[in-house]
Every structure is written in structure tokens, then in C-alpha cells.
Design an enzyme around this catalytic site. Sequence first.
Site, short mmCIF file in Angstrom:
data_model
loop_
_atom_site.label_atom_id
_atom_site.label_comp_id
_atom_site.label_asym_id
_atom_site.label_seq_id
_atom_site.Cartn_x
_atom_site.Cartn_y
_atom_site.Cartn_z
N TRP A 4 -27.78 34.06 -1.80
CA TRP A 4 -29.11 33.43 -1.73
C TRP A 4 -29.86 33.58 -3.05
CZ3 TRP A 4 -34.01 36.24 0.14
CH2 TRP A 4 -33.97 37.61 -0.18
N ASP A 5 -29.35 34.43 -3.91
CA ASP A 5 -29.94 34.63 -5.24
C ASP A 5 -30.21 33.28 -5.91
OD1 ASP A 5 -28.47 36.87 -4.32
OD2 ASP A 5 -28.28 37.69 -6.34
N GLU A 22 -31.19 45.19 3.47
CA GLU A 22 -29.84 45.38 4.01
C GLU A 22 -29.59 46.79 4.55
OE1 GLU A 22 -28.01 44.06 0.42
OE2 GLU A 22 -27.57 42.08 1.24
N LYS A 36 -34.71 48.51 1.81
CA LYS A 36 -33.91 48.40 0.57
C LYS A 36 -34.60 47.48 -0.44
CE LYS A 36 -29.49 46.79 -1.25
NZ LYS A 36 -28.16 46.27 -0.92
N GLN A 37 -35.00 46.33 0.03
CA GLN A 37 -35.63 45.37 -0.89
C GLN A 37 -36.63 44.52 -0.13
OE1 GLN A 37 -33.25 42.13 -2.37
NE2 GLN A 37 -31.81 42.27 -0.68
O1 IFM Z 1 -27.98 38.79 -2.69
C1 IFM Z 1 -28.10 40.11 -3.08
C2 IFM Z 1 -28.58 40.92 -1.91
O2 IFM Z 1 -29.83 40.48 -1.46
C3 IFM Z 1 -28.67 42.38 -2.27
N1 IFM Z 1 -27.38 42.85 -2.72
C4 IFM Z 1 -26.88 42.11 -3.89
C5 IFM Z 1 -26.78 40.62 -3.58
C6 IFM Z 1 -26.29 39.87 -4.83
O3 IFM Z 1 -27.23 39.96 -5.84
#
Ligand code: IFM
Length: 784
Positions: free
Chosen positions: A349-350, A488, A600-601
Site C-alpha cells: 500500500w506504500d 501490524e 506499531k504505526q
Molecule cells: O507496507 C509496509 C507496512 O505498512 C509496514 N511494514 C513494511 C511495509 C513495506 O514498507
Amino acid sequence: MGAAKTRESRTTIDSLEPTADAAWVLVAEGYDELRESTIGSRFAIGNGFLGIRGARALTSAESDIAPARTYVAGLFDTPNAAVLSPGLVQAADWLQVRLSLGGEPLIRHPGDVAAQRRMLDMRCGVVLSEGWFGGPEPGVSNVGIRGRSLRLVSLHARGLGLELIELETHAGEVELTLSAAFEGADLDLAVDRLSKDFGIWSTRQTATRLMIATTCSLFVDGKIIPPTTTGDLQSSWTWRSRPGQVASFERLVSIAKSSQGIDELAGQALRDIAGLSNLGSRKLLASHEKAWAERWRLSEMSVDGDAPAQRALRFAGYHLNSAANPDDDRVSIAARALTGDDYRGHVFWDTEIYLLPFYTMTWPRAARSLLMYRFHTLAGARAKAKRLGWRGALYAWESADTGEETTPEEVIGPDRKVVKVLGGLQEQHISADVAYAVWQYWQATADEGFLCDAGAEIILETARFWASRAKLEGDGRRHIRGVIGPDEYHEDIDDNAFTNVMARWNLRQACEVVTLMRERWPDRWAALSRELDLGDAELAEWRSAADAMVSSLDPATGLFEQFAGYNTLEQIDLAQYSGRSVPMDVVLGRERIQKTQVVKQADVVALIGLLPGEFTGDMALRNFQFYAPRCSHGSSLSRVMHGLVAARLGLADQALGFFRDTSEIDLGDTHVAIDGGIHIAALGGLWTMAVLGFAGLSMTETGVALDPHLPSEWKSLRFSVQWRGRTLSLHLQPRGRIDATLLGGTPMTILVGGRCHELATGKPLEISTASGIGRETSGAGHVR
Ligand code: IFM
């Protein structure tokens, strides 16, 4: 490898010097084994088709720990049974050059260079180097050679690459041998045919061919000299070198990925070799530099008053412009672009969420290709949804060439233990993310052909997925259970706010698209609805599914609960862990972290960033203030959304902190390892934080809106965006002044401080954000 006998020796002096303005050049001095892989990623060059790590030009043989790698976009394979899912395979390394003096290697160990410097010239997209070498043996120790090099892959003709090496003898007389060969040619690929000037290889499972044709030549004191020995893809030259003598080696390559037969490709190779000889390095360089100048014209960002921020934005622009290929809509941009092996070239999704804003608003042709990749991989997305028992399109969380799911089922975790990976099954927000990027692109470009032929189908098929995925339960609400959100750390959760609200948006947007198509392109709608077997009853179901979707918003507090049960989890004071050098899931362990509120994010914060309209009144601030302290930023993507949201909220200092931390990921010597490639999403995020955050740019139906909140250090910010075929140049200055210039196209509007200003070509505007007042400046100049 054939030399072009009729061609004159060229002067390489100019091209081996970096751009005079040092702010455009990254420099790495000396050799440090520990930093070599980082430089390999940071100094990578690319053009969206080819990517090459920034390894040294002149190296010792096997002992070099970080050889150059050539990546070819879309060259995926599962080359052997040990590899469980397709990944990018390596092409032959066409850049290797070895030198020997009097029969002995000039460089025996990677550090055998008296002084050396590598330079990434971001303005022209080239890597340059300079080094001083002394003789390795007593007999030749008085020999001193200055070596310089240049390496590029063309931004103008993406299959072409160039390497120049110049050797200037300063002292001593010696027999010098330069050997140029392809290395690692059969590491991952099967050899189909090799000759002096070209090679053809095949992937082992996917039946894709790779052809590299080459021509190289050596000039000594301006005269071409024939190779002493030649073999398959290798040549060497031996000559007597004297003080003052200059030897110039140049190698051009033409690289093609193809499904053609071997004989046809061999024919193309011969034509390419002739073409390379005619083209020559000078013309290749000139067209490459012109293409870079054009990219910078449309995408350069200037920050006054903050040199580190300027450098970070330039570095981001460099890699973003290197990563896309508008001419190939069968490939997308991987999490590390074409700069390293991490994630094996897989697309996440990046691309849609963190990169598309940059491309949509500075390079719509590239954005279109990236979205067309998702259109071409719809079949894979439909198959995945079907396999899991749903309808419509569920995109691969990790995608390669076909759109099949390529997420590995197990990996080795940071604690060196085997970890089950559920992302391929559960990170389903990807479908809404793709639909979101399609809609953003449509808003910015009004590209009707794309919407009617591809974009609408993506939005409709992803909506169809959500309608089948969100189940109506006894409470009369639609629930999405068993997912992973952007955070995640928490797996197999129910009703993740980000997923549910994005899914609801996707369902509603699909209904909007249908209304739009019915009104504006009834024939196209008739055909598409027939093709998708989509009728009014299903559309009504989508509307009611959206209305019944659980959003986990608590109306009393205005806070979204990140997922069902999140609020009951253990709260951890992350401040107690500041200064840690490992991610929080390693600190607490995977089991434990799932039982805590540590995120995590950006998850709810990412929702504020993408759908600000869902947060009315002070909801955005409240949610940001609730979730920001709970976030451990275990992903390079995380601070981007925090910076974007903080900037929009007017928290400029806090936002600048997120911006700086993000820029450090690839540019700083922090704990984050970048051996596996640059973090292209974080780089896209720097642009996003600056333009959509600090400048507060958003799109309206008739133009753009601005709501600037520049950090106090930033004296001004200048950038350009594309809006529906027009180029708009914006200059945000102190005391809330904005200069806006439309560089062609029919008039558009700029909304500032609640007031709408008409902007026409040749009539720049000076707007004051303090009062929202705007006035025309005279002609192209500015009235003070
Ligand atoms: O897409 C990301 C994910 O959100 C977090 N882990 C790394 C992936 C790739 O950058």
C-alpha cells in the site's frame, strides 16, 4: 565487445565533475566496510525500469562485500525450491571493472585505495567517483593513478546505461590491464545465449527473457586501442602506462525484458549494439540530463532557512523521480524501489498511499501507469477474494507481477525466531487504499479515459469486495472481523477503525462513481455495468452496507477505538522506552505487545490523514493527541502520517520533528538499517508532509486550496503541482504571503482562508493568508 572504430575519443572531463552547486551532491568519503551497504542503497541510481545500487566502480574481486546489483522492474521469478514466493531476480552485473598493474591486482582488498570519494549528483542522476591508487607490489609502488568514474541509467531511454572510467597516471611506468566482464550473470537466471557483445537469459519459472547488449571501448591518450583479449561478455586491454597518460574506458548497455524468442532477441541485440555505437556516450548523457532537468522543473521543492530539510526534500525528489516508469503500466514501485533486496521487489500500500500523492501532483503520467498496474492485476485480486470466499477484488498485500498474493507465510523475526505472517490474509485495507488512490488521481487529473476504462472498475470491484466482506450481524450492523490494520502489532482483530471507515468510504465512493458515469458517460456505464453484472439492487446493498458499517467511533468522546477491545488493553508509557534501539515488539515480545495499546504505526492517525472529513470539530486533534503517544513508530511509514496530521492541525514544531525523523531514516546514521534499500514510502512522505501538510494543499472541484502552517525555521517554501493539465507554481512566504503563478492552461481557482481567487495564465496572484485577500501582480513579475 566491439569498439566503435570510427568514433572519436571524447573528453570525459566535464561529465566526471559533479554539479557545481554542492547542495545537489551527496558525498561519501573513504571506505568503511560498515557503511558500504548503506551507501549502496542511498547512492542507487534508477529510472523505474533499471535500478543499480551505488557500489564502487573499481573494486577488488570476490572480497567486495557490496557489489553493484542491477535490478530490472518486473523481472520476478521463484528461481529455486528454497524460495517460496516470487521475488525480483538479479540481472548480470555489467559494471565490473578490474585493474591490474604488472599482472598484480591493483586492489586486493576493498580498502586498498589511498583516497576515495563517491558522489551522488542528484541534479543529473549520476554517480561519480574519484580515487587515488598506488601500486601494490614493491616493483610498482611508485606508480600513482587517479581514477574517476561515472555511472547512469538513462531517464530518457530507460533501457540504456552508461559507465565511464578515466585513469590518469601520475607517476611511474607500468603495464596496466583493465578487464571488463559481466559478473553474476547466471546467479538467478538460466543462460540462453552468450556472445562477445550480448547475453540472453531466462527466468526459470516465469519464462521471461532478459537481454543485455553492450559496446565498450578504451581510449589511451585519445586513441582507441583494440582489446587484448575478448570472450563472452568480456574484454581486457593491456597497455604501458606513463605519467601524464589518460586512459578512458566507456561501456554502454542496452537492456530489454521480453517474452520474445531467443533468435528474435538476438536480432534485437545486434540492432541495439549498432544503435549504441551511433548514439555514443555524449548524446546519451545529454538526453539523460535533459530528462532530469524536466523532472526537476516540475517537482523541485525549495525551502529557505532550513538546509537539512532542503537536502531531505531533494534526496526524496531524486529517488522518487528515479523510481517510476510512466511507459510501463505492468510494473509498480516496490517498498525499496529498485535499490535493494528487502521485500524482494514486492509492492505494498506504500505506493498508493505514500507515493501516489507525489506522482499524481507532479507526474500524472507516472501516477496513471502505477494505477494501471493495479488495473492489470485485478484478475489476481478477484482470484484472491474468491479463494477466500468473498466477491469482488481483494488486492494482494504484497504484489509482484501477476497480482497473486506473494506475502511469505513465515519469516525470521527481529529476534531471529520464525514468525507466522498473516498480512497476506488479513491486511485487507489494501483494497480500499487502491480505490482511494484512484479517486485522488481522478480528482487531480480529470482523466476521463482512465476513470472510464480502468479506475471505475477498480473502485466498483473493491466496493463489491467490502459489501461481501462486511457481514450483517444480529445487532443490525456490518462488522469486518479478523483483519490487521496498518498497526501490524495487533493481528486477527475485529472492526479496525481504519479498515472499516476506509471500506465505508470505498462503498460510498463506488456509488458516486456510478452516479457520475450515468450522468456523463451513459454508454460507458451501460457497458461496464453489463460487464460487471452490476445492477441497482447490488448498489442499494452497497449503500446500506456503508450505512450499517461499524465505525467504532465513540460519540461521547469523539475518539475512534482502533479496533474492538483496544481500549481495554494494557497502557504502556512509551516515554519510558525512549532511546531504545530496537522496535517495541522486540522489547516486549510479540505475545505481550498484542495485549497492550502500543501501536506499531499510524492507524487511526492515518485515517485522519486520508479522510480528514470524517473528523469534525476538534475530533482530529483529540484522536491525534490520544494515539500519538501510543505509537512506537515501528515502521518507516508511521511518522509521515503523524507529520501530515500535526502540520494540518497547526502543530508545526511537532510536525517538523516527524519530518526530520523521517528524513533521517535514509540520510542519517541512525539505528535503522538501510542495507536492503531506501524507504521510498518515507521519501514520498517527505513530499506529502511538505505539500499536503505544511502548505496545507488539498484539491477542490475547481482548483486547489491552501492552508499553510510553515515551521518557523522555514522562511519560504516553493513548489509546483499539476492540476488537471495545468502547472501551478506556488511560493509560500513569511507573514502569510503566497505567490501563485499558473504556467499555462485555462484559469483555475485557489481557495485560501475561505476566499476563492481566480488564477489565470500570465496573471500571477499575490495572496495574503492573514486576510485571505488576493491581488493580481503585474505580468510575470511581482508587485511588492
Ligand atoms: O507496507 C509496509 C507496512 O505498512 C509496514 N511494514 C513494511 C511495509 C513495506 O514498507
